[in-house]
Enzyme design. Sequence first.
Site, PDB file in Angstrom:
ATOM      1  CB  SER A  92      33.550  23.258  70.872  1.00 31.25           C
ATOM      2  OG  SER A  92      33.723  23.599  69.334  1.00 31.25           O
ATOM      3  CE1 TYR A 145      30.900  27.753  71.930  1.00 29.72           C
ATOM      4  CE2 TYR A 145      32.311  27.281  69.986  1.00 29.72           C
ATOM      5  CZ  TYR A 145      31.235  26.807  70.815  1.00 29.72           C
ATOM      6  OH  TYR A 145      30.791  25.576  70.829  1.00 29.72           O
TER       7      TYR A 145
END
Length: 245
Positions: free
Chosen positions: A136, A149
């Site tokens: 990501s 995250y």
Amino acid sequence: MRLEGKRAIVTGGASGFGAGIVTKFRAEGAKVMIADINADAAQSVASEGDLVHAVDVSVADSVDAMIDAALGAWGQVDILVNNAGVTHLPAPLDTVTEEDFDHVFAVNCKSVYLTARKLVPHMKSSTSGTILNVASTAGVSPRPNLNWYNASKGWMNTATRTMAVELAPFGIRVNALNPVAGETPLLKRFMGEDTPEMRQKFLSTIPIGRFSTPEDMGNAACYLCSDEASMVTGVCMEVDGGRCI
């Protein structure tokens, strides 16, 4: 038919980016296993000839059973896409629960270890194979309040590079994709709330002005997993509309 004859496992393949990758791989001639914790959703996106397998990628026995099923059906796995992922809700880093932290790292990080431990020996024996990790932009240019995250996806980028260096002599390539937020089941969790104002806030950070789509991810994944990319390994490709510039 850029992937004709290839056999691919796509984790988290029942929705979002994973489903986009499955659709593209299938269109390019690959045999695909749609592996997902939601077996019903996986079955709903399957076409004739696809394998469907229920898996919890954070559990060793479940991962082993998934790979055994693919090897049993095909005899060989040429492509592994580690796409399954989760996030915690946006929150100050010191308020995220230990349970949420453990869950994020088990699904986003431990899963890469578990699939590698089981499948890499088979790829080594055939001196070929491609592993694609879906990371990501959060691991490249992190946003506040998604701290753990972000960290899990940074881990994935580093794991990709070190796997690439170690496995290159065995004919195995390892790359990653870094998408920006997209129209996937995780979008609402990233934002905390799905409102026009929150969407505009996210979009304002993307120069191209739109979210990543499953089709964007499928196209990028197809290239990196095809023989056209035979000299490409250790790359963490940003598919982000300029978000990380």
